[in-house]
Design a protein around this motif. Structure first.
Motif, mmCIF file in Angstrom:
data_model
loop_
_atom_site.group_PDB
_atom_site.id
_atom_site.type_symbol
_atom_site.label_atom_id
_atom_site.label_comp_id
_atom_site.label_asym_id
_atom_site.label_seq_id
_atom_site.Cartn_x
_atom_site.Cartn_y
_atom_site.Cartn_z
ATOM 1 N N ILE A 90 5.887 -0.775 51.956
ATOM 2 C CA ILE A 90 4.661 -0.824 51.157
ATOM 3 C C ILE A 90 4.882 -0.238 49.772
ATOM 4 O O ILE A 90 4.361 -0.755 48.766
ATOM 5 C CB ILE A 90 3.524 -0.087 51.890
ATOM 6 N N THR B 147 4.225 -2.392 46.496
ATOM 7 C CA THR B 147 3.252 -1.914 45.513
ATOM 8 C C THR B 147 3.856 -1.893 44.119
ATOM 9 O O THR B 147 3.213 -2.311 43.137
ATOM 10 C CB THR B 147 2.752 -0.512 45.890
ATOM 11 N N VAL C 84 -4.761 -5.062 51.779
ATOM 12 C CA VAL C 84 -3.724 -4.581 52.682
ATOM 13 C C VAL C 84 -4.056 -4.982 54.119
ATOM 14 O O VAL C 84 -5.183 -4.769 54.586
ATOM 15 C CB VAL C 84 -3.569 -3.049 52.588
ATOM 16 N N VAL D 6 -1.365 2.745 48.969
ATOM 17 C CA VAL D 6 -1.353 1.812 47.842
ATOM 18 C C VAL D 6 -2.287 2.300 46.735
ATOM 19 O O VAL D 6 -1.938 2.262 45.555
ATOM 20 C CB VAL D 6 -1.753 0.396 48.307
ATOM 21 N N THR E 38 -0.885 3.258 43.050
ATOM 22 C CA THR E 38 -1.309 2.475 41.883
ATOM 23 C C THR E 38 -2.246 3.251 40.968
ATOM 24 O O THR E 38 -2.259 3.039 39.756
ATOM 25 C CB THR E 38 -2.044 1.193 42.322
#
Length: 309
Positions: A99, A103, A117, A129, A133
């Motif tokens: 992940i 990402t 997701v 995530v 982010t």
């Protein structure tokens, strides 16, 4: 939406792509997977079903993350599936590495996208995530409650003989054994299910809902569920693509709702063209609140493990 990308061309990713193509929710669908040639093969196979299902569009696949460029929405299904006897939390350590890399690819190639997701454990990975982010909860959310609610509705239909079209269910909390099917809000064409089912039968349906994914995994043996998860993702995409502003249980970041902060878990959300437009706070009774808090604690344990990885 002009373009939807799906990360992970496994069974959930492929089923999702097939449904999105058939329903023409987006004409440009891209599949990204690290396995050589696999996403190209999946895209080509789906394209060749177009004459039967009467859809148009462009499907493409690649091992190059550049294929994610200019996506309006990226659906993340990549990760190691759990095996019989494993919980969703058991795949956390393996999947968080995947992940994180995914990402980073999204931030590089599709910095304006929304992220949905699906990979497990979905509550914890949605949190990851969002953390990585720095994007708001309207753009980063997860799929769980839509699938769990559909499973519960199908069990009620099997038990009562009523059409699934008339059955409305609601499942909150983490996507695991501590999920919270809120039976008080489950109805058959507006009539509470308690009118048709005994407390014992409702309790059995609640328990079966909580273990619905494990039941399929145990029966299939070599695969977890993918048909219903793909359909659940497509329902969420439909709400976004057509700005339906549907009230759906989504994994969302909480900021005081239900007494929880700094966590992502399943709650009722308004889902529209901007993603998660708002979280709806229900007036839970004492038993429901206790169940929700228990579920939140299970998610927090995974988040604490996540922060140590």
């Amino acid at each position: 939406m002009k373009k939807i990308s799906i990360v992970g061309a496994g069974r959930v990713g492929e089923t999702t792509a097939q449904i999105l193509a058939e329903t023409e929710l987006c004409r440009d669908i891209a599949l990204f997977d690290v396995r050589e040639d696999v996403p190209e093969g999946v895209a080509l196979d789906i394209l060749q079903s177009a004459p039967f299902f009467k859809f148009d569009g462009v499907l493409s696949g690649s091992n190059d993350p550049h294929i994610l460029r200019d996506s309006d929405l990226v659906i993340v299904t990549a990760g190691f599936p759990r095996q019989p006897g494993m919980s969703r939390a058991d795949v956390l350590e393996s999947n968080v590495r995947i992940i994180d890399q995914v990402t980073d690819h999204i931030m590089t190639h599709a910095p304006n996208a929304m992220i949905l997701v699906v990979s497990n454990p979905v509550d914890t990975l949605t949190y990851r995530v969002a953390q990585r982010t720095g994007w708001g909860r309207e753009r980063v959310f997860g799929q769980a409650g839509v699938l769990d609610a559909s499973r519960m509705a199908s069990f009620i239909a099997q038990e009562t003989g009523f059409s699934t079209r008339d059955i409305t269910t609601l499942v909150l909390g983490g996507h695991g054994d501590t999920m919270v099917p809120v039976t008080r809000f489950c109805t058959i064409n507006g009539v509470p299910i308690a009118h048709f089912l005994s407390k014992e039968r409702i309790a059995a349906i609640v328990e079966r809902t909580r273990t619905g994914g494990a039941e399929i995994l145990a029966l299939r043996k070599n695969s977890s569920a993918y048909d219903a998860p793909g359909a659940a993702v497509a329902a969420m995409v439909d709400a976004i693509a057509n700005n339906r502003r549907r009230l759906l249980p989504c994994v969302a970041l909480l900021d005081g709702e239900y007494g929880e902060t700094d966590i992502a878990m399943g709650v009722p959300c308004i889902l529209g063209e901007r993603g998660v437009e708002s979280v709806v706070t229900l007036d839970l009774n004492a038993e429901e609140r206790a169940d929700f808090q228990r579920s939140a604690q299970a998610v927090r344990i995974d988040i604490e493990r996540l922060n140590m990885l």
